[in-house]
Design a protein around this motif. Structure first.
Motif, PDB file in Angstrom:
ATOM      1  N   LEU A  16      36.091  57.469  36.637  1.00 55.90           N
ATOM      2  CA  LEU A  16      35.602  56.316  37.388  1.00 55.90           C
ATOM      3  C   LEU A  16      34.256  55.856  36.842  1.00 55.90           C
ATOM      4  O   LEU A  16      33.391  56.676  36.530  1.00 55.90           O
ATOM      5  N   ASP A  17      34.082  54.553  36.763  1.00 60.29           N
ATOM      6  CA  ASP A  17      32.754  53.999  36.533  1.00 60.29           C
ATOM      7  C   ASP A  17      31.967  54.085  37.844  1.00 60.29           C
ATOM      8  O   ASP A  17      32.574  54.149  38.924  1.00 60.29           O
ATOM      9  N   PRO A  18      30.637  54.072  37.795  1.00 60.78           N
ATOM     10  CA  PRO A  18      29.841  54.138  39.043  1.00 60.78           C
ATOM     11  C   PRO A  18      30.243  53.034  40.018  1.00 60.78           C
ATOM     12  O   PRO A  18      30.279  51.847  39.656  1.00 60.78           O
ATOM     13  N   GLY A  19      30.568  53.437  41.251  1.00 62.22           N
ATOM     14  CA  GLY A  19      30.929  52.474  42.282  1.00 62.22           C
ATOM     15  C   GLY A  19      32.328  51.914  42.171  1.00 62.22           C
ATOM     16  O   GLY A  19      32.731  51.068  42.970  1.00 62.22           O
ATOM     17  N   GLU A  20      33.110  52.379  41.207  1.00 65.00           N
ATOM     18  CA  GLU A  20      34.444  51.829  40.972  1.00 65.00           C
ATOM     19  C   GLU A  20      35.470  52.483  41.898  1.00 65.00           C
ATOM     20  O   GLU A  20      35.413  53.684  42.161  1.00 65.00           O
ATOM     21  N   HIS A  21      36.418  51.695  42.383  1.00 60.86           N
ATOM     22  CA  HIS A  21      37.488  52.217  43.223  1.00 60.86           C
ATOM     23  C   HIS A  21      38.575  52.811  42.333  1.00 60.86           C
ATOM     24  O   HIS A  21      38.798  52.361  41.202  1.00 60.86           O
ATOM     25  N   ILE A  22      39.273  53.821  42.835  1.00 62.04           N
ATOM     26  CA  ILE A  22      40.287  54.502  42.020  1.00 62.04           C
ATOM     27  C   ILE A  22      41.402  53.561  41.565  1.00 62.04           C
ATOM     28  O   ILE A  22      41.929  53.714  40.462  1.00 62.04           O
ATOM     29  N   THR A  23      41.771  52.586  42.400  1.00 62.83           N
ATOM     30  CA  THR A  23      42.840  51.669  42.007  1.00 62.83           C
ATOM     31  C   THR A  23      42.384  50.761  40.867  1.00 62.83           C
ATOM     32  O   THR A  23      43.143  50.501  39.930  1.00 62.83           O
ATOM     33  N   ALA A  24      41.136  50.290  40.950  1.00 61.64           N
ATOM     34  CA  ALA A  24      40.596  49.459  39.869  1.00 61.64           C
ATOM     35  C   ALA A  24      40.488  50.261  38.587  1.00 61.64           C
ATOM     36  O   ALA A  24      40.757  49.752  37.486  1.00 61.64           O
ATOM     37  N   ALA A  25      40.100  51.532  38.698  1.00 62.32           N
ATOM     38  CA  ALA A  25      39.991  52.392  37.521  1.00 62.32           C
ATOM     39  C   ALA A  25      41.353  52.591  36.867  1.00 62.32           C
ATOM     40  O   ALA A  25      41.462  52.613  35.634  1.00 62.32           O
ATOM     41  N   ALA A  26      42.394  52.747  37.681  1.00 58.83           N
ATOM     42  CA  ALA A  26      43.742  52.939  37.135  1.00 58.83           C
ATOM     43  C   ALA A  26      44.166  51.745  36.288  1.00 58.83           C
ATOM     44  O   ALA A  26      44.703  51.902  35.180  1.00 58.83           O
ATOM     45  N   VAL A  27      43.922  50.548  36.801  1.00 56.97           N
ATOM     46  CA  VAL A  27      44.283  49.337  36.066  1.00 56.97           C
ATOM     47  C   VAL A  27      43.431  49.198  34.801  1.00 56.97           C
ATOM     48  O   VAL A  27      43.929  48.877  33.713  1.00 56.97           O
ATOM     49  N   ARG A  28      42.130  49.451  34.943  1.00 58.70           N
ATOM     50  CA  ARG A  28      41.225  49.325  33.788  1.00 58.70           C
ATOM     51  C   ARG A  28      41.570  50.333  32.690  1.00 58.70           C
ATOM     52  O   ARG A  28      41.637  49.976  31.507  1.00 58.70           O
ATOM     53  N   ALA A 149      33.424  42.847  50.896  1.00 58.06           N
ATOM     54  CA  ALA A 149      34.357  41.783  50.514  1.00 58.06           C
ATOM     55  C   ALA A 149      34.390  41.598  49.002  1.00 58.06           C
ATOM     56  O   ALA A 149      35.455  41.414  48.400  1.00 58.06           O
ATOM     57  N   GLU A 150      33.221  41.651  48.371  1.00 56.57           N
ATOM     58  CA  GLU A 150      33.152  41.482  46.915  1.00 56.57           C
ATOM     59  C   GLU A 150      33.835  42.645  46.199  1.00 56.57           C
ATOM     60  O   GLU A 150      34.516  42.456  45.192  1.00 56.57           O
ATOM     61  N   ARG A 151      33.651  43.855  46.737  1.00 59.32           N
ATOM     62  CA  ARG A 151      34.231  45.028  46.081  1.00 59.32           C
ATOM     63  C   ARG A 151      35.739  45.143  46.314  1.00 59.32           C
ATOM     64  O   ARG A 151      36.407  45.941  45.654  1.00 59.32           O
ATOM     65  N   LEU A 152      36.271  44.363  47.249  1.00 59.10           N
ATOM     66  CA  LEU A 152      37.715  44.350  47.476  1.00 59.10           C
ATOM     67  C   LEU A 152      38.470  43.606  46.377  1.00 59.10           C
ATOM     68  O   LEU A 152      39.674  43.807  46.212  1.00 59.10           O
ATOM     69  N   VAL A 153      37.772  42.774  45.617  1.00 59.54           N
ATOM     70  CA  VAL A 153      38.444  41.892  44.659  1.00 59.54           C
ATOM     71  C   VAL A 153      39.319  42.667  43.674  1.00 59.54           C
ATOM     72  O   VAL A 153      40.523  42.396  43.552  1.00 59.54           O
ATOM     73  N   PRO A 154      38.789  43.658  42.934  1.00 56.94           N
ATOM     74  CA  PRO A 154      39.659  44.368  41.984  1.00 56.94           C
ATOM     75  C   PRO A 154      40.734  45.202  42.667  1.00 56.94           C
ATOM     76  O   PRO A 154      41.799  45.432  42.088  1.00 56.94           O
ATOM     77  N   LEU A 155      40.470  45.648  43.894  1.00 54.90           N
ATOM     78  CA  LEU A 155      41.472  46.433  44.626  1.00 54.90           C
ATOM     79  C   LEU A 155      42.675  45.560  44.972  1.00 54.90           C
ATOM     80  O   LEU A 155      43.826  45.953  44.772  1.00 54.90           O
ATOM     81  N   LEU A 156      42.427  44.354  45.478  1.00 50.27           N
ATOM     82  CA  LEU A 156      43.529  43.441  45.798  1.00 50.27           C
ATOM     83  C   LEU A 156      44.274  43.036  44.530  1.00 50.27           C
ATOM     84  O   LEU A 156      45.506  42.957  44.519  1.00 50.27           O
ATOM     85  N   THR A 183      40.580  33.971  42.327  1.00 50.90           N
ATOM     86  CA  THR A 183      41.961  33.792  41.881  1.00 50.90           C
ATOM     87  C   THR A 183      42.473  32.369  42.059  1.00 50.90           C
ATOM     88  O   THR A 183      43.432  31.960  41.404  1.00 50.90           O
ATOM     89  N   GLY A 184      41.859  31.631  42.985  1.00 50.36           N
ATOM     90  CA  GLY A 184      42.336  30.279  43.287  1.00 50.36           C
ATOM     91  C   GLY A 184      43.455  30.242  44.304  1.00 50.36           C
ATOM     92  O   GLY A 184      43.970  29.161  44.626  1.00 50.36           O
ATOM     93  N   PHE A 185      43.849  31.395  44.865  1.00 51.26           N
ATOM     94  CA  PHE A 185      44.901  31.408  45.879  1.00 51.26           C
ATOM     95  C   PHE A 185      44.353  30.881  47.203  1.00 51.26           C
ATOM     96  O   PHE A 185      43.221  31.182  47.593  1.00 51.26           O
ATOM     97  N   ASP A 186      45.176  30.101  47.885  1.00 51.83           N
ATOM     98  CA  ASP A 186      44.778  29.573  49.193  1.00 51.83           C
ATOM     99  C   ASP A 186      44.775  30.688  50.229  1.00 51.83           C
ATOM    100  O   ASP A 186      45.562  31.634  50.142  1.00 51.83           O
ATOM    101  N   VAL A 187      43.894  30.550  51.219  1.00 50.66           N
ATOM    102  CA  VAL A 187      43.868  31.469  52.347  1.00 50.66           C
ATOM    103  C   VAL A 187      44.636  30.840  53.498  1.00 50.66           C
ATOM    104  O   VAL A 187      44.255  29.774  53.992  1.00 50.66           O
ATOM    105  N   GLY A 188      45.715  31.481  53.912  1.00 47.83           N
ATOM    106  CA  GLY A 188      46.466  30.993  55.069  1.00 47.83           C
ATOM    107  C   GLY A 188      45.777  31.443  56.343  1.00 47.83           C
ATOM    108  O   GLY A 188      45.656  32.648  56.595  1.00 47.83           O
TER     109      GLY A 188
END
Length: 263
Positions: A16-28, A149-156, A183-188
């Motif tokens: 893991l990078d410092p502060g990185e979530h495990i899911t983001a690390a897997a993708v990276r 909220a900002e740190r959720l971005v790579p997780l989503l 991402t440009g996706f609309d929020v419903g």
């Protein structure tokens, strides 16, 4: 992949990078070590084994799928990885060096049917209700909630979320806003996911629509509404902290796996 330092064949992985979530690390790490862009499916049993110095190492794995081209022939081999191959399951079982990798392979094969992910998210840290004198729907996130909220971005992104559904209350909208902006996706927006207007039937309707989505989806709501969401999914109640979430993996309307992540 083959690592010359250890002269072994194993799966891509890394630290893991410092502060990185495990899911983001897997993708990276998958991208860095294979050149492939992946999205995560169902989780697999983490590996746990002893390394030098008597330390225990834990490695988290998921079933994953490539986004776009899965050709690795153009990967530039290097001092860390000098060979990289796609091979059959049978060949992989013979080539892998470690028994725990073969166990992971066996489990992955059993879970390889494609699933979709529905992320159930509790909004981030918000201003205290007792200190807010205006309409509660307008109560915003605190600075800590904004960071969540900002740190959720790579997780989503790791779960290929393309559909974003949120309570119409500001604190929920702000929780998914950074991801939607990037991402440009609309929020419903759904009044039926808000504390004031949520009912069993309004929540059931949103959940049913999201389960029909063709890719990943996120539903952001409030603690008092979460029991309705879990009931609609046929799950036991789960306690989520502000900014916490569960990932519900499903196929043809049937839940196949659930994982929980803290904020």
């Amino acid at each position: 992949m083959h690592r010359p330092r250890y002269d072994d064949w194993s799966f891509p992985k890394g630290k893991l990078d410092p502060g990185e979530h495990i899911t983001a690390a897997a993708v990276r790490e998958a991208a860095e070590e294979t050149g492939l862009h992946v999205r995560l499916g169902a989780p697999l049993t983490p590996q746990s084994y002893l390394v030098a110095g008597g330390r225990t190492k834990v490695v988290h794995y998921w079933v994953g799928r490539c986004v776009g081209d899965d050709d690795v022939s153009g990967y530039l081999v290097n001092a860390e990885i000098d060979d990289l191959v796609w091979i059959s399951v049978r060949e992989a079982a013979e080539k892998l060096t470690y028994s725990f990798d073969r166990d992971t392979l066996d489990e992955a094969v059993k879970r390889r049917e494609k699933t979709q992910a529905l992320l159930v998210l509790r909004h981030g840290d918000a201003r205290a209700r007792k200190s807010w004198r205006k309409d509660d729907r307008l109560r915003p996130l605190l600075k800590t909630g904004t960071v969540q909220a900002e740190r959720l971005v790579p997780l989503l992104a790791a779960y290929d979320v393309t559909t974003v559904a949120s309570s119409s209350s500001i604190r929920c909208v702000q929780t998914v806003a950074p991801y939607a902006a990037l991402t440009g996706f609309d929020v419903g927006l759904h009044d039926g996911l808000s504390e004031e207007d949520a009912t069993k039937s309004s929540v059931d309707e949103v959940v049913e629509d999201l389960l029909d989505a063709s890719a990943g989806a996120v539903l952001c709501t409030h603690r008092p509404v979460l029991p309705h969401v879990f009931e609609a999914l046929g799950l036991e109640k789960v306690k989520l902290e502000p900014g916490g979430l569960i990932v519900v993996h499903h196929r043809k309307g049937r839940v196949t796996a659930v994982e929980q992540h803290r904020p």
